[in-house]
Design a protein around this motif. Structure first.
Motif, short mmCIF file in Angstrom:
data_model
loop_
_atom_site.label_atom_id
_atom_site.label_comp_id
_atom_site.label_asym_id
_atom_site.label_seq_id
_atom_site.Cartn_x
_atom_site.Cartn_y
_atom_site.Cartn_z
N THR A 172 0.85 -1.18 0.00
CA THR A 172 0.00 0.00 0.00
C THR A 172 0.88 1.23 0.00
OG1 THR A 172 -1.74 -1.12 1.22
CG2 THR A 172 -1.73 1.28 1.29
N THR B 56 -3.81 0.18 -5.25
CA THR B 56 -2.43 -0.22 -5.49
C THR B 56 -2.40 -1.31 -6.56
OG1 THR B 56 -1.86 0.23 -3.20
CG2 THR B 56 -0.34 -1.13 -4.44
N ASP C 132 1.91 4.23 1.14
CA ASP C 132 1.55 5.08 2.27
C ASP C 132 2.60 6.15 2.53
OD1 ASP C 132 3.57 3.48 3.10
OD2 ASP C 132 2.54 2.64 4.83
N ARG D 247 -7.78 -2.10 -2.43
CA ARG D 247 -6.57 -2.07 -1.61
C ARG D 247 -5.85 -0.75 -1.87
NH1 ARG D 247 -6.71 -7.47 -3.38
NH2 ARG D 247 -5.23 -7.07 -5.07
N GLU D 248 -6.58 0.33 -1.66
CA GLU D 248 -6.07 1.69 -1.85
C GLU D 248 -5.52 1.90 -3.24
OE1 GLU D 248 -3.97 3.56 1.27
OE2 GLU D 248 -4.84 2.30 2.83
#
Length: 321
Positions: free
Chosen positions: A35, A255, A37, A252-253
């Motif tokens: 992810t 990704t 981040d 999943r964000e």
């Protein structure tokens, strides 16, 4: 001998290399793609070994020279040149120029030379592209780095110390970028939000196709996916029976994820091989091309499945020798 840098570090070593002891890092390795981040997983520092490695030339003409008898006691990274782009993090999709060198013999074990223009696409996934995450993370796009990897970090019988010379050349799109194509009759409809995430609507009161169908939504003009290639994709999958999502990189964000085309169900493989990077495809697959007919052990056995897939990158995978 040649190695595959995308799999050069075992899962155990990756956990130790990128996650253990890192400030703010998760306690265990993620099970899927990373992810993004904006967090440094390792942010490796320079040392006497990485500083002693010399680079002659630049770009595709760079030559890596490893002095004899360097200690290779710890993982070290020296930034050779600093770029002026945005910082690079896990989860980014990059074009990269690289060499992987045997630290004892100076033999180039693998390089991006086989890619168009001497670069290859790399998803900065700490599970399968850990060498490049360690080399390039938390540095501006356009930077070049030397990574010294001791054999003790790599693990496994016959492990050897490595040097990675890597340059982050550019960031690649993480959504399809092809020319829109008119939708096919009788297939689910697809609507994209402002970020490119698809919503899939199953046509009401219709039966799924008797044979797997693959239709183009956007026609790309990049490299063609070959059988067994390592591909990077965004995707969303729903069941034809009720339109319910069962898997999605967008959940999943957003990704992207990567895998070889021979490591997925046949319907997904059919949707990828022969298509060009930049394309978005819609596939409606039969149970036989998915997870098997009804009565099987998988929770999706007996289901006809629908995927929308953005094809973002493809790389031939060379067998280890």
């Amino acid at each position: 001998m040649r190695i595959r840098p995308f799999a050069a570090v075992s899962a155990v070593a990756v956990t130790a290399l990128l996650l253990a002891g890192c400030s703010g890092a998760p306690e265990t390795a993620p099970e899927s793609s990373p992810t993004p981040d904006a967090q440094c997983l390792l942010d490796a520092k320079p040392g006497k070994t990485s500083d002693a490695i010399t680079i002659s030339g630049s770009g595709a003409d760079a030559t890596v020279e490893v002095p004899a008898d360097l200690p290779f006691e710890a993982l070290e990274r020296t930034i050779v040149t600093e770029g002026d782009g945005d910082d690079v993090f896990a989860g980014d999709l990059l074009s990269i120029r690289y060499q992987v060198v045997n630290a004892e013999t100076n033999e180039v074990l693998d390089s991006s030379e086989r890619g168009e223009g001497g670069v290859l696409p790399v998803l900065m996934d700490p599970q399968s592209s850990s060498l490049f995450v360690a080399a390039l993370e938390c540095e501006p796009l356009g930077s070049t780095a030397v990574l010294a990897l001791p054999a003790s970090v790599l693990g496994g019988e016959g492990a050897q110390s490595l040097v990675v010379y890597a340059e982050s050349v550019g960031k690649l799109p993480t959504i399809a970028s092809g020319t829109p194509v008119d939708p096919a009759e009788g297939m689910p409809t697809v609507k994209l939000d402002k970020d490119g995430a698809p919503t899939i609507t199953i046509p009401e009161g219709t039966e799924p196709p008797a044979e797997t169908r693959v239709e183009m939504l956007q026609q790309g003009d990049g490299a063609e996916v070959q059988p067994g290639d390592l591909v990077v994709v965004q995707y969303r999958g729903v069941k034809w029976s009720d339109g319910e999502e069962f898997d999605s990189s967008w959940s999943r964000e957003a990704t992207p994820t990567q895998f070889q085309t021979n490591q997925v169900v046949n319907g997904f493989r059919l949707a990828l091989e022969g298509q060009k990077v930049g394309s978005q495809v819609l596939v409606a697959m039969t149970p036989a091309d998915g997870y098997g007919e009804a009565g099987g052990t998988h929770e999706l056995s007996g289901e006809s499945l629908v995927f929308v897939v953005d094809i973002l990158a493809t790389t031939p995978v060379q067998p280890a020798q």
